[in-house]
Design a protein around this motif. Structure first.
Motif, PDB file in Angstrom:
ATOM      1  N   ASP A  70       1.046  -1.150  -0.293  1.00 31.78           N
ATOM      2  CA  ASP A  70      -0.236   0.497  -0.002  1.00 31.78           C
ATOM      3  C   ASP A  70       0.863   1.432  -0.311  1.00 31.78           C
ATOM      4  O   ASP A  70       1.891   1.503   0.941  1.00 31.78           O
ATOM      5  CB  ASP A  70      -0.736  -0.182   1.638  1.00 31.78           C
ATOM      6  N   LEU A  71       0.911   2.592  -0.803  1.00 32.51           N
ATOM      7  CA  LEU A  71       1.528   3.333  -0.527  1.00 32.51           C
ATOM      8  C   LEU A  71       1.371   4.494   0.249  1.00 32.51           C
ATOM      9  O   LEU A  71      -0.104   4.615   0.495  1.00 32.51           O
ATOM     10  CB  LEU A  71       1.313   3.981  -2.368  1.00 32.51           C
ATOM     11  N   LEU A  72       2.067   4.397   0.870  1.00 26.28           N
ATOM     12  CA  LEU A  72       1.937   5.589   2.330  1.00 26.28           C
ATOM     13  C   LEU A  72       2.950   6.911   1.574  1.00 26.28           C
ATOM     14  O   LEU A  72       2.042   8.160   2.390  1.00 26.28           O
ATOM     15  CB  LEU A  72       2.839   5.025   3.241  1.00 26.28           C
ATOM     16  N   ALA A  73       3.458   6.808   0.477  1.00 25.86           N
ATOM     17  CA  ALA A  73       4.229   8.238   0.491  1.00 25.86           C
ATOM     18  C   ALA A  73       5.253   7.458  -1.082  1.00 25.86           C
ATOM     19  O   ALA A  73       5.573   7.043  -1.219  1.00 25.86           O
ATOM     20  CB  ALA A  73       5.033   8.251   1.792  1.00 25.86           C
ATOM     21  N   GLU A  74       5.710   9.026  -1.193  1.00 25.18           N
ATOM     22  CA  GLU A  74       6.942   8.998  -2.211  1.00 25.18           C
ATOM     23  C   GLU A  74       8.040  10.633  -2.344  1.00 25.18           C
ATOM     24  O   GLU A  74       6.750  10.943  -2.032  1.00 25.18           O
ATOM     25  CB  GLU A  74       5.895   9.176  -3.656  1.00 25.18           C
ATOM     26  N   SER A  75       8.438  10.416  -2.961  1.00 21.57           N
ATOM     27  CA  SER A  75       9.669  11.683  -3.255  1.00 21.57           C
ATOM     28  C   SER A  75       8.789  12.621  -3.529  1.00 21.57           C
ATOM     29  O   SER A  75       8.849  11.933  -4.522  1.00 21.57           O
ATOM     30  CB  SER A  75      11.177  10.789  -3.310  1.00 21.57           C
ATOM     31  N   PRO A  76       9.374  13.416  -3.141  1.00 25.80           N
ATOM     32  CA  PRO A  76       9.318  14.839  -4.116  1.00 25.80           C
ATOM     33  C   PRO A  76       9.044  15.201  -5.366  1.00 25.80           C
ATOM     34  O   PRO A  76       9.090  15.764  -6.218  1.00 25.80           O
ATOM     35  CB  PRO A  76       8.882  16.314  -3.386  1.00 25.80           C
ATOM     36  N   GLY A  77      10.414  14.715  -5.490  1.00 30.23           N
ATOM     37  CA  GLY A  77      11.379  14.974  -6.736  1.00 30.23           C
ATOM     38  C   GLY A  77      12.167  13.441  -6.950  1.00 30.23           C
ATOM     39  O   GLY A  77      12.039  12.536  -6.132  1.00 30.23           O
ATOM     40  N   GLU A  78      12.996  13.838  -8.099  1.00 30.99           N
ATOM     41  CA  GLU A  78      14.447  12.457  -8.055  1.00 30.99           C
ATOM     42  C   GLU A  78      15.259  12.781  -7.006  1.00 30.99           C
ATOM     43  O   GLU A  78      15.988  14.126  -6.850  1.00 30.99           O
ATOM     44  CB  GLU A  78      14.999  12.386  -9.055  1.00 30.99           C
ATOM     45  N   LEU A  79      15.802  11.815  -6.467  1.00 28.59           N
ATOM     46  CA  LEU A  79      17.239  12.018  -6.098  1.00 28.59           C
ATOM     47  C   LEU A  79      18.456  11.550  -7.001  1.00 28.59           C
ATOM     48  O   LEU A  79      18.126  10.235  -7.652  1.00 28.59           O
ATOM     49  CB  LEU A  79      17.063  10.536  -4.408  1.00 28.59           C
ATOM     50  N   PHE A  80      19.567  11.634  -6.796  1.00 27.87           N
ATOM     51  CA  PHE A  80      20.967  10.994  -7.418  1.00 27.87           C
ATOM     52  C   PHE A  80      21.689  10.420  -6.667  1.00 27.87           C
ATOM     53  O   PHE A  80      21.902  10.883  -5.407  1.00 27.87           O
ATOM     54  CB  PHE A  80      21.664  12.345  -8.246  1.00 27.87           C
ATOM     55  N   TYR A  81      21.732   9.310  -7.621  1.00 20.56           N
ATOM     56  CA  TYR A  81      23.398   9.139  -6.652  1.00 20.56           C
ATOM     57  C   TYR A  81      24.621   9.133  -7.840  1.00 20.56           C
ATOM     58  O   TYR A  81      24.300   8.452  -8.818  1.00 20.56           O
ATOM     59  CB  TYR A  81      23.886   7.260  -5.794  1.00 20.56           C
ATOM     60  N   ASP A  82      26.087   9.295  -7.604  1.00 17.30           N
ATOM     61  CA  ASP A  82      27.119   8.871  -8.964  1.00 17.30           C
ATOM     62  C   ASP A  82      27.638   7.880  -8.219  1.00 17.30           C
ATOM     63  O   ASP A  82      28.228   7.013  -7.185  1.00 17.30           O
ATOM     64  CB  ASP A  82      28.058   9.898  -8.562  1.00 17.30           C
ATOM     65  N   LEU A  83      28.088   6.777  -9.481  1.00 10.32           N
ATOM     66  CA  LEU A  83      28.277   5.475  -9.314  1.00 10.32           C
ATOM     67  C   LEU A  83      30.546   5.884  -9.281  1.00 10.32           C
ATOM     68  O   LEU A  83      30.744   7.472  -9.076  1.00 10.32           O
ATOM     69  CB  LEU A  83      28.480   4.450 -10.393  1.00 10.32           C
ATOM     70  N   PRO A  84      30.987   5.062  -7.959  1.00 15.21           N
ATOM     71  CA  PRO A  84      32.667   5.301  -7.926  1.00 15.21           C
ATOM     72  C   PRO A  84      33.264   5.580  -9.345  1.00 15.21           C
ATOM     73  O   PRO A  84      32.347   4.876 -10.174  1.00 15.21           O
ATOM     74  CB  PRO A  84      32.573   4.012  -7.157  1.00 15.21           C
ATOM     75  N   GLU A  85      33.758   6.022  -9.719  1.00 11.44           N
ATOM     76  CA  GLU A  85      34.406   5.451 -11.108  1.00 11.44           C
ATOM     77  C   GLU A  85      35.409   4.322 -11.495  1.00 11.44           C
ATOM     78  O   GLU A  85      34.868   4.587 -12.583  1.00 11.44           O
ATOM     79  CB  GLU A  85      36.010   6.532 -11.048  1.00 11.44           C
ATOM     80  N   ASP A  86      35.377   3.892 -10.863  1.00  4.17           N
ATOM     81  CA  ASP A  86      36.002   2.144 -11.266  1.00  4.17           C
ATOM     82  C   ASP A  86      34.831   1.286 -11.660  1.00  4.17           C
ATOM     83  O   ASP A  86      34.905   0.408 -12.241  1.00  4.17           O
ATOM     84  CB  ASP A  86      36.930   1.843 -10.019  1.00  4.17           C
ATOM     85  N   LEU A  87      33.984   2.301 -10.813  1.00  6.74           N
ATOM     86  CA  LEU A  87      32.264   1.174 -11.230  1.00  6.74           C
ATOM     87  C   LEU A  87      31.532   1.250 -12.938  1.00  6.74           C
ATOM     88  O   LEU A  87      31.116   0.620 -13.537  1.00  6.74           O
ATOM     89  CB  LEU A  87      31.562   1.161  -9.720  1.00  6.74           C
TER      90      LEU A  87
END
Length: 159
Positions: A70-87
């Motif tokens: 059951d949906l309770l909440a959602e992020s208001p926008g997008e969240l970001f992450y960067d991969l480490p360079e070696d990946l």
């Protein structure tokens, strides 16, 4: 050598799944050699709505049927992450620099036996319920800030 900064972010949906005790589902990835646990997440297909992708990924990774969440909440926008360079060149065929994610908080309405990680294309080798506060310590280091941000976003719903 690819200019990492010129690569796009992979569109993705993530799921924080809470059980009746307020604990969060985490799975241990099959393809990882490190002791890392994560919440279900995965790519958004072209033309797919983020919420539909979240439900699809939840089913593909945990076997949990849509009627058990059951949906309770959602992020208001997008969240970001960067991969480490070696990946960057090793994951996703080098097409992405990291992920841009829409996160959804679901209440799990089923029982533990409704969870089956032995899906058609398994992603996890093990799963468990954990306290939300433990999440940043369980995830790979490059996603810790992301998980801390998710906890802050959904704090009002967490005990």
């Amino acid at each position: 050598m690819t200019d990492i900064a010129s690569l796009p972010y992979r569109p993705c949906a993530g799921v924080m799944l809470l059980n009746r005790e307020g604990k969060v589902f985490v799975g241990q990835r099959l393809d990882s050699v490190v002791e890392a646990w994560q919440m279900p997440q995965g790519g958004i297909d072209p033309g797919e709505e983020p919420l539909d992708a979240a439900f699809r990924e939840l089913g593909e990774e945990t076997g949990i049927a849509r009627h058990h969440a059951d949906l309770l909440a959602e992020s208001p926008g997008e969240l970001f992450y960067d991969l480490p360079e070696d990946l960057v060149g090793k994951i996703w065929k080098g097409k992405w620099r990291g992920q841009r994610q829409r996160w959804f908080l679901f209440r799990f309405l089923g029982e533990d036996n409704d969870i089956d990680i032995q899906t058609a294309e398994p992603e996890f080798r093990a799963w468990r319920w954990v306290e939300p506060s433990a999440l940043p310590d369980l995830i790979v280091p490059f996603k810790r800030a992301l998980y801390t941000e998710i906890l802050e976003l959904f704090a009002a719903h967490l005990r």
